[in-house]
Design a protein around this motif. Structure first.
Motif, short mmCIF file in Angstrom:
data_model
loop_
_atom_site.label_atom_id
_atom_site.label_comp_id
_atom_site.label_asym_id
_atom_site.label_seq_id
_atom_site.Cartn_x
_atom_site.Cartn_y
_atom_site.Cartn_z
N UNK A 110 -15.05 -39.28 11.37
CA UNK A 110 -14.84 -39.96 10.09
C UNK A 110 -15.03 -39.05 8.88
N UNK A 111 -15.87 -38.00 9.00
CA UNK A 111 -16.17 -37.16 7.84
C UNK A 111 -14.91 -36.55 7.21
N UNK A 112 -14.00 -35.97 8.00
CA UNK A 112 -12.79 -35.42 7.38
C UNK A 112 -11.67 -36.45 7.14
N UNK A 113 -11.67 -37.53 7.93
CA UNK A 113 -10.54 -38.47 7.85
C UNK A 113 -10.75 -39.58 6.82
N UNK A 114 -11.98 -40.06 6.64
CA UNK A 114 -12.23 -41.16 5.70
C UNK A 114 -11.81 -40.84 4.26
N UNK A 115 -12.09 -39.65 3.73
CA UNK A 115 -11.66 -39.37 2.35
C UNK A 115 -10.15 -39.56 2.16
N UNK A 116 -9.38 -39.19 3.18
CA UNK A 116 -7.93 -39.34 3.09
C UNK A 116 -7.54 -40.81 3.10
N UNK A 117 -8.15 -41.58 4.05
CA UNK A 117 -7.81 -43.00 4.19
C UNK A 117 -8.24 -43.78 2.95
N UNK A 118 -9.43 -43.50 2.43
CA UNK A 118 -9.93 -44.24 1.27
C UNK A 118 -9.10 -43.94 0.01
N UNK A 119 -8.63 -42.74 -0.10
CA UNK A 119 -7.78 -42.41 -1.25
C UNK A 119 -6.46 -43.16 -1.17
N UNK A 120 -5.89 -43.23 0.03
CA UNK A 120 -4.62 -43.92 0.20
C UNK A 120 -4.77 -45.43 0.00
N UNK A 121 -5.88 -46.01 0.51
CA UNK A 121 -6.06 -47.47 0.46
C UNK A 121 -6.50 -47.99 -0.90
N UNK A 122 -7.50 -47.34 -1.49
CA UNK A 122 -8.07 -47.90 -2.73
C UNK A 122 -8.15 -46.88 -3.87
N UNK A 123 -7.59 -45.68 -3.66
CA UNK A 123 -7.58 -44.69 -4.73
C UNK A 123 -8.92 -44.05 -4.98
N UNK A 124 -9.78 -44.02 -3.98
CA UNK A 124 -11.12 -43.43 -4.15
C UNK A 124 -11.07 -41.92 -3.91
#
Length: 218
Positions: A110-124
């Motif tokens: 999750x450490x490398x993948x969550x930043x990508x997913x969160x940016x795509x989903x909610x712009x974080x």
């Protein structure tokens, strides 16, 4: 009368003192009132009573022996049950260890993948990197946070707090909610809660959406 004496002696040998005393009183009465034929019948009755008592004593002895055997069998069963409980506990510990290993693996993914997913989903935008962290509170308590980091949405800073498990249940959700409350009170800022798992039951997913819609599940 010699026959009467013999009977009394035999009665004393076979019966207890109290029983023998009663029977012998009967013998005396019979000796004075009945004929020889009737007396012989009485002797047969006494003999039958003695035989019945002997059989009863033997049956009682067999029963006591059987009770001892059952007690031994129960003792062996209890010992085997204790061993089974020990083996079950070992199995649970092994499964728990395996579950923990899977959880760590999920965290690392999750450490490398969550930043990508969160940016795509909610712009974080994640600031820095995500990590595992222990948070110690002023009261001496602490929480182990599987996934922790900082981020911004539209310029507003918040904390990312995540839980990684192979499978999520309702109990896990409620425990995580309690952790979120403590972390938010400690930092005094908004929290973005995230739960990462391999599998989640549809009922649990529905439960999260209805009870805790603020939690993102991946």
């Amino acid at each position: 009368m010699p026959a009467v004496s013999n009977i009394k002696e035999k009665v004393k040998k076979v019966f207890s003192d109290e029983q023998a005393e009663v029977i012998n009183e009967i013998v005396d009465i019979v000796n004075e009132t009945v004929k020889v034929k009737d007396f012989n019948e009485l002797k047969e009755i006494v003999r039958d009573i003695a035989v019945a008592q002997k059989e009863l004593a033997e049956a009682q002895k067999r029963t006591e022996q059987r009770v001892e055997e059952l007690a031994e069998a129960q003792k062996r069963t209890e010992e085997e049950l204790k061993e089974l409980i020990k083996e079950h506990q070992k199995t649970r510990e092994q499964i728990g260890g395996l579950s923990g290993t899977v959880g760590y693996y999920l965290e690392d993914l999750s450490y490398p993948s969550l930043p990508i997913v969160l940016k795509e989903d909610i712009g974080l935008e994640v600031e820095g990197y995500l990590e595992r962290r222990f948070i110690e509170y002023p009261d001496g308590g602490e929480d182990e946070i599987n996934i922790f980091g900082k981020g911004r949405i539209e310029g507003k800073q918040l904390y990312i707090v995540g839980e990684a498990k192979s499978q999520i249940g309702k109990k896990d959700v409620e425990l995580f909610v309690k952790v979120l409350k403590r972390v938010k009170e400690y930092f005094g800022k908004d929290i973005l809660p995230v739960m990462v798992c391999y599998m989640i039951h549809p009922k649990v997913e529905k439960y999260i959406k209805e009870k805790h819609p603020e939690i993102f599940v991946y």
